[in-house]
Design a protein around this motif. Structure first.
Motif, PDB file in Angstrom:
ATOM      1  N   ASP A   1       1.615   6.414  -6.693  1.00  0.00           N
ATOM      2  CA  ASP A   1       1.112   6.712  -7.219  1.00  0.00           C
ATOM      3  C   ASP A   1       0.884   9.021  -6.403  1.00  0.00           C
ATOM      4  OD1 ASP A   1      -1.795   7.511  -7.963  1.00  0.00           O
ATOM      5  OD2 ASP A   1      -3.339   8.114  -6.298  1.00  0.00           O
ATOM      6  N   GLN A   2       1.467   9.249  -5.744  1.00  0.00           N
ATOM      7  CA  GLN A   2       1.423  10.796  -5.601  1.00  0.00           C
ATOM      8  C   GLN A   2       2.634  11.277  -6.671  1.00  0.00           C
ATOM      9  OE1 GLN A   2      -0.831  11.067  -3.063  1.00  0.00           O
ATOM     10  NE2 GLN A   2       0.817  12.785  -2.666  1.00  0.00           N
TER      11      GLN A   2
ATOM     12  N   ILE B   1       0.763  -1.169   0.063  1.00  0.00           N
ATOM     13  CA  ILE B   1       0.434   0.406  -0.072  1.00  0.00           C
ATOM     14  C   ILE B   1       1.193   0.709  -0.066  1.00  0.00           C
ATOM     15  CG2 ILE B   1      -1.647   1.468   1.045  1.00  0.00           C
ATOM     16  CD1 ILE B   1      -2.637  -1.503   2.411  1.00  0.00           C
ATOM     17  N   ASN B   2       1.722   0.892   0.929  1.00  0.00           N
ATOM     18  CA  ASN B   2       2.282   2.481   1.224  1.00  0.00           C
ATOM     19  C   ASN B   2       3.340   2.806  -0.473  1.00  0.00           C
ATOM     20  OD1 ASN B   2       2.461   3.026   4.229  1.00  0.00           O
ATOM     21  ND2 ASN B   2       4.679   1.888   4.156  1.00  0.00           N
TER      22      ASN B   2
ATOM     23  N   HIS C   1       1.475   3.852  -2.865  1.00  0.00           N
ATOM     24  CA  HIS C   1       0.726   5.425  -2.688  1.00  0.00           C
ATOM     25  C   HIS C   1       2.225   6.023  -2.581  1.00  0.00           C
ATOM     26  CE1 HIS C   1      -0.431   8.574  -0.525  1.00  0.00           C
ATOM     27  NE2 HIS C   1       0.436   9.114  -0.007  1.00  0.00           N
ATOM     28  N   ARG C   2       2.922   5.876  -2.869  1.00  0.00           N
ATOM     29  CA  ARG C   2       4.498   6.315  -3.085  1.00  0.00           C
ATOM     30  C   ARG C   2       4.179   7.240  -4.494  1.00  0.00           C
ATOM     31  NH1 ARG C   2       6.992   3.604   0.122  1.00  0.00           N
ATOM     32  NH2 ARG C   2       8.346   3.062  -1.152  1.00  0.00           N
TER      33      ARG C   2
END
Length: 345
Positions: A307-308, A300-301, A304-305
């Motif tokens: 995606d950012q 997930i992390n 997320h990175r």
């Protein structure tokens, strides 16, 4: 395909079995009287049927071990009783005693239990005994066939469940299964793992101007181009809509950036021929991240990175690649825009 048979017993015992079992054109036959050797053969070859000689020291041990292996429990195990009846303790009489012996064998893990009745004059198996042995062999082959058909069907259903029907890429469910596996593999082997998230720029305009069928065809062509420009070790997934994820095993940040920039270039530099009259030019934005030691096991992390970084690429002009290193060093959107690669649309 030949039926594979393991005989756990002596070669003398094998010689007493029906002649059909010795037919090399029909059966692949292996004989072993050593427990460890037999177990190794079962694990590697996974035979269809196992004949076990009851008088062998480890006969019941083989039956019991086999049934404890969930992934091998489909193998048909036939325990053949070759011990003289007078040497077996008869606590009961007649058919009750025989039923008790059979029940004990089945409880120990055998799928079938057969008395090797012989003709006293020549010590050969009776015709009825041979027929029973061959019948149980047929049962085992039929059982294995159905099991393999079921496994093949399950494989097909799994492939369908994990594939995106439009693009033929793996779908989001497949990513949710594969990403934790790749993370665990990277950590156990102490190798890098990178991830790219990419998105088609202004894809909504394509649907609005040309319709959803054209949009669908564009995604198909895009995915085909991406697939043919990835390395053999990389795996692409349709994450949702016009957004895609690429897993890059054994790939550090610099190498992932190289892959992402190549994908950006091959999409930008050549139009997509929807049909003979319609050619569309599109661009993509990409975010790149690499697995960190403190990332969670599900990824997930990491997602997320990436995606950012994708959002930063979109915000700073699109048609470019942003890495987590660039994103984390940028103190403002203007700074991100200044260090990002490619040209805006």
């Amino acid at each position: 395909m030949k039926t594979s048979i393991l005989v756990f017993g002596s070669h003398e015992f094998l010689a007493t079995l029906p002649d059909q079992i010795h037919d090399a054109s029909t059966f692949n036959l292996k004989v072993s009287i050593d427990f460890n050797q037999a177990v190794l053969h079962i694990q590697i070859v996974q035979p269809d049927v196992i004949f076990v000689q009851a008088s062998c020291q480890d006969s019941i041990r083989v039956c019991r071990w086999l049934k404890e292996q969930n992934q091998l429990s489909w193998i048909h195990c036939i325990l053949l009783e070759d011990r003289p009846q007078q040497l077996i303790d008869k606590s009961l009489s007649s058919w009750e005693w025989e039923f008790e012996m059979m029940a004990n064998a089945l409880n120990q893990g055998a799928d079938a239990y057969i008395w090797l009745l012989t003709e006293e004059t020549n010590n050969r198996l009776t015709t009825a005994t041979k027929i029973l042995i061959l019948s149980q062999l047929t049962v085992g082959v039929r059982k294995v066939k159905k099991y393999r058909e079921l496994m093949n069907t399950n494989d097909i259903l799994s492939a369908i469940a994990l594939a995106d029907s439009l693009t033929d890429l793996n779908n989001r469910r497949a990513l949710e299964w594969d990403l934790p596996r790749q993370i665990n593999k990277a950590r156990s082997q102490d190798t890098p793992l990178s991830l790219i998230i990419l998105d088609v720029d202004f894809f909504k305009k394509v649907n609005d101007q040309h319709g959803h069928l054209v949009g669908d065809r564009l995604l198909q062509l895009l995915c085909s181009r991406l697939r043919h420009n990835l390395r053999s070790q990389d795996t692409a997934f349709r994450y949702g809509g016009e957004e895609f994820v690429v897993l890059l095993p054994h790939t550090n940040g610099d190498e992932a950036l190289t892959v992402a920039e190549r994908l950006n270039r091959i999409v930008r530099e050549q139009t997509f021929a929807i049909n003979s009259q319609l050619h569309l030019q599109i661009t993509i934005s990409l975010g790149v991240a690499i697995l960190q030691p403190d990332d969670d096991e599900k990824g997930i992390n990491l997602l997320h990175r990436a995606d950012q970084c994708l959002l930063a690429a979109k915000a700073s002009g699109r048609n470019r690649v942003i890495t987590w290193g660039q994103y984390s060093q940028a103190s403002s959107l203007e700074t991100v825009s200044g260090i990002s690669r490619g040209m805006g649309v």
